[in-house]
Design a protein around this motif. Structure first.
Motif, PDB file in Angstrom:
ATOM      1  N   ILE A  43       0.843  -1.197   0.000  1.00 16.01           N
ATOM      2  CA  ILE A  43       0.000   0.000   0.000  1.00 16.01           C
ATOM      3  C   ILE A  43       0.878   1.246   0.000  1.00 16.01           C
ATOM      4  CG2 ILE A  43      -1.562   1.359   1.470  1.00 16.01           C
ATOM      5  CD1 ILE A  43      -2.977  -1.328   2.138  1.00 16.01           C
ATOM      6  N   GLN A  53      -5.817   6.802  -2.544  1.00 15.36           N
ATOM      7  CA  GLN A  53      -6.295   5.824  -1.575  1.00 15.36           C
ATOM      8  C   GLN A  53      -7.534   5.097  -2.097  1.00 15.36           C
ATOM      9  OE1 GLN A  53      -6.755   7.410   2.373  1.00 15.36           O
ATOM     10  NE2 GLN A  53      -4.685   8.263   2.407  1.00 15.36           N
ATOM     11  N   ALA A  57      -7.737   1.143  -2.459  1.00 14.62           N
ATOM     12  CA  ALA A  57      -8.805   0.439  -1.742  1.00 14.62           C
ATOM     13  C   ALA A  57      -9.593  -0.457  -2.685  1.00 14.62           C
ATOM     14  CB  ALA A  57      -9.731   1.451  -1.068  1.00 14.62           C
ATOM     15  N   GLN A  64     -11.757   2.563   1.901  1.00 17.93           N
ATOM     16  CA  GLN A  64     -10.810   3.676   1.856  1.00 17.93           C
ATOM     17  C   GLN A  64     -10.304   4.029   3.260  1.00 17.93           C
ATOM     18  OE1 GLN A  64     -11.231   7.135   2.830  1.00 17.93           O
ATOM     19  NE2 GLN A  64      -9.130   7.516   2.180  1.00 17.93           N
ATOM     20  N   VAL A  67      -7.544   1.630   4.173  1.00 20.30           N
ATOM     21  CA  VAL A  67      -6.286   1.958   3.478  1.00 20.30           C
ATOM     22  C   VAL A  67      -5.622   3.143   4.151  1.00 20.30           C
ATOM     23  CG1 VAL A  67      -5.309   2.832   1.311  1.00 20.30           C
ATOM     24  CG2 VAL A  67      -6.959   0.961   1.271  1.00 20.30           C
ATOM     25  N   GLN A  70      -3.964   2.030   7.290  1.00 20.92           N
ATOM     26  CA  GLN A  70      -2.722   1.308   6.998  1.00 20.92           C
ATOM     27  C   GLN A  70      -1.597   2.287   6.656  1.00 20.92           C
ATOM     28  OE1 GLN A  70      -1.800  -2.106   6.710  1.00 20.92           O
ATOM     29  NE2 GLN A  70      -3.677  -2.557   7.818  1.00 20.92           N
TER      30      GLN A  70
END
Length: 198
Positions: A43, A53, A57, A64, A67, A70
């Protein structure tokens, strides 16, 4: 009848049986944790390549906000996107290329390739990339290329020769800033796509 069914059933598990079961479970858990960590790193790589993003995603099958979480949780110092040229000389990149080549061989030979069991062990986390496992995979791929030369495209041999030469010569470049697992994953995908002509 009930007596016949219960006669053959063991009353308890041996320590060896329990150990094998727990070892298999631990391998699956470890492989899952490694895949989650790899996804988090990928990612970051995709974000470094300029992807939004929302796009990440959608491609990852995540929300989203997940993500975004993360990216915040695993944020690393910006080092620029990784180079994506197939011809790179660091060991993880070459190992990823070898892995991708072996997977293509296994698929084309319908799982009958010598390298198939070794690949399954790598995929399930039972084996990791070490100099020993890479050498074993090289020998198995070499065997498959020799034994099934008529069934495999000639480009497979050329790819193997380039990978093998690279693995035999230590890289003199500065080590890449991207992790070994990310580099293997990128090289694996790019090698497979190149062999398929994508």
């Amino acid at each position: 009848m009930a007596g016949e069914e219960s006669r053959g059933a063991p009353e308890t598990l041996t320590e060896e049986q329990a150990e094998r079961m727990l070892t298999e479970i631990n391998e699956v858990i470890r492989a899952g944790e490694e895949m989650r960590a790899l996804r988090a790193e990928m990612i970051q790589v995709f974000a470094g390549l300029g992807w939004t993003q929302d796009t990440i995603a959608r491609l990852a099958g995540m929300s989203q906000p997940a993500v975004s979480k993360q990216m915040t949780k695993h944020r690393v110092s910006p080092s620029g996107p990784p180079a994506l040229a197939l011809d790179q000389s660091d060991a993880p990149w070459l190992e990823g290329r070898l892995w991708g080549l072996a997977e293509e061989i296994s698929e084309l030979l319908d799982g009958t390739a010598h390298c198939t069991r070794h690949l399954d062990a790598l995929d399930r986390g039972r084996k990791r990339f070490t100099p020993q496992t890479v050498d074993a995979l090289r020998r198995l791929v070499e065997t498959d290329l020799r034994a099934s030369a008529a069934e495999l495209p000639t480009g497979f041999r050329a790819a193997y020769d380039a990978i093998s030469r690279g693995l035999d010569q230590p890289a003199h470049d500065a080590p890449p800033t991207t992790s070994a697992s990310v580099r293997r994953a990128l090289a694996r995908r790019l090698q497979r796509d190149r062999l398929r002509g994508d």
